[in-house]
Scaffold this active site. Sequence first.
Site, PDB file in Angstrom:
ATOM      1  N   THR A   8       0.801  -1.290   0.096  1.00  0.00           N
ATOM      2  CA  THR A   8       0.037  -0.023  -0.018  1.00  0.00           C
ATOM      3  C   THR A   8       0.798   1.300  -0.015  1.00  0.00           C
ATOM      4  O   THR A   8       1.901   1.330  -0.148  1.00  0.00           O
ATOM      5  CB  THR A   8      -0.958   0.063   0.937  1.00  0.00           C
ATOM      6  OG1 THR A   8      -2.023   0.866   0.957  1.00  0.00           O
ATOM      7  CG2 THR A   8      -0.459   0.156   2.483  1.00  0.00           C
ATOM      8  N   ASN A   9       0.423   2.397   0.337  1.00  0.00           N
ATOM      9  CA  ASN A   9       0.857   3.575   0.305  1.00  0.00           C
ATOM     10  C   ASN A   9       0.521   4.536   1.426  1.00  0.00           C
ATOM     11  O   ASN A   9      -0.222   3.997   2.106  1.00  0.00           O
ATOM     12  CB  ASN A   9       0.883   4.323  -0.944  1.00  0.00           C
ATOM     13  CG  ASN A   9      -0.546   4.695  -1.258  1.00  0.00           C
ATOM     14  OD1 ASN A   9      -1.080   5.325  -0.797  1.00  0.00           O
ATOM     15  ND2 ASN A   9      -1.288   4.046  -2.561  1.00  0.00           N
ATOM     16  N   ARG A  10       1.054   5.824   1.659  1.00  0.00           N
ATOM     17  CA  ARG A  10       0.787   6.606   2.852  1.00  0.00           C
ATOM     18  C   ARG A  10      -0.330   7.330   2.649  1.00  0.00           C
ATOM     19  O   ARG A  10      -0.697   8.241   3.440  1.00  0.00           O
ATOM     20  CB  ARG A  10       2.122   7.215   3.270  1.00  0.00           C
ATOM     21  CG  ARG A  10       3.247   6.448   3.876  1.00  0.00           C
ATOM     22  CD  ARG A  10       4.457   7.361   4.278  1.00  0.00           C
ATOM     23  NE  ARG A  10       4.026   8.575   4.921  1.00  0.00           N
ATOM     24  CZ  ARG A  10       4.964   9.520   4.712  1.00  0.00           C
ATOM     25  NH1 ARG A  10       5.984   9.405   4.123  1.00  0.00           N
ATOM     26  NH2 ARG A  10       4.553  10.561   5.313  1.00  0.00           N
ATOM     27  N   SER A  11      -1.118   7.358   1.711  1.00  0.00           N
ATOM     28  CA  SER A  11      -2.261   8.274   1.520  1.00  0.00           C
ATOM     29  C   SER A  11      -3.292   8.000   2.619  1.00  0.00           C
ATOM     30  O   SER A  11      -3.704   6.846   2.918  1.00  0.00           O
ATOM     31  CB  SER A  11      -2.926   7.890   0.030  1.00  0.00           C
ATOM     32  OG  SER A  11      -4.159   8.597   0.012  1.00  0.00           O
TER      33      SER A  11
END
Length: 406
Positions: A211-214
Amino acid sequence: MPTQAPRVVLGVAGGIAAYKSCEILRALTESGLHVDVVPTPAVLEFVGAATFEALSGNPVSTGVFSDIASVRHVRLGQQADLVVIAPATADLIARLANGRADDLLTSTMLVTRAPVLIAPAMHTEMWQHPATQANIATLRSRGITVLGPAHGRLTGKDTGPGRLAEPAEIYRMARLLLETGTAVPYDMSGVRVVVTAGGTRELLDPVRFLTNRSSGKQGWALAEVAAARGADVTLISANVERVAPAGVLVQRVQTALELEEATLAAAAEAEIVVMAAAVSDFRPTVRHDSKIKKTDAEPDQISLTKNPDILVGLVAARAEGRLSGRPTIVGFAAETGDAQHTVEEYGRQKLARKGCDFIVVNDVGAGGAFENDDNAGLILGADGTSAVVPHGSKHRVASQIWDAVR
Ligand code: CTP
């Protein structure tokens, strides 16, 4: 010299949701604002004045005959930087629409020239009654911002529109009005918009993912502001744990492929689509049905497959006539400048590559937009326009994006 804290009048009308005003009050005071609570007399049947006084640190009265020497309604109204009324009942809304001055709250409302935010709460039938709807239209025409009501569980067993918007959402909208010093315009009535938000999760097995940090905050702010402006909003949200904002249809997805399917379906009838989601560019090629076990051997390499570019797919679908609403399509870009190009130049290149109508460029060189409550950037139009978005809350940035693209 210390600057004075902005002053907020928190009006509370006598409905069962009055207890939730305590949470709004707490959020306002904890963020350093001076809050005067002005309940209608009926409120004190639900919540004691002592609670409001303790939480605000200021005296509470309901009528114009207390503290006569200071002409309280005049002082409160003149000094206010913002008035928030939550909950606003059908009766209070009717009295405001008629310009009555029969208690301290309505008198204060006639005096004040500050922006006003009201959050109605009542039974569905009362909300939908033509009298209430006409009164709400009157208040909107006078520049009052109306938030909600939300759709949900009401007092008793009923469910429907009429529930007070979430205290946290009322707080966020109140901050927006304070920040801009004006009402949120009601200028997107009936406009069908689709917003994507959050970061996708690309599953490796049932318990692991990329995933990512959004945080999803910018996309959720876009949805909340569009709904307050009257738009018909579908929010396709990837992995954000939050209660649906008032008047927003939230579709929850997990992966890029789910986001793609939901977005293309919702975009078919939309007039504006904003791709604020942080879509993972890759996903594990194999998604294991059961948890991958640790063994003595070295683990396998994870091979990745490219995800579709949803933004590019939307532009193509529109060109092929598959989106009957022919929506304006807006992308986001997180960029840093370097020796060769500025943030704006990289933004323009991405705008051309993606083929959308606008791109909102966040300069992430100095720490980034992720997870923060604030944002800044540029809105670049395919027609060559460019607008600077100064540093502000994500709700303020959202307002400027809607100003530019609607
Ligand atoms: N986007 C998308 N589908 C993807 C990746 C991105 O729809 N698979 C959208 C995002 O929602 C955003 C815009 O495209 O609106 C820009 O995303 P970004 O990841 O910055 O673009 P990339 O083309 O991946 O560029 P870069 O190589 O700079 O990461």
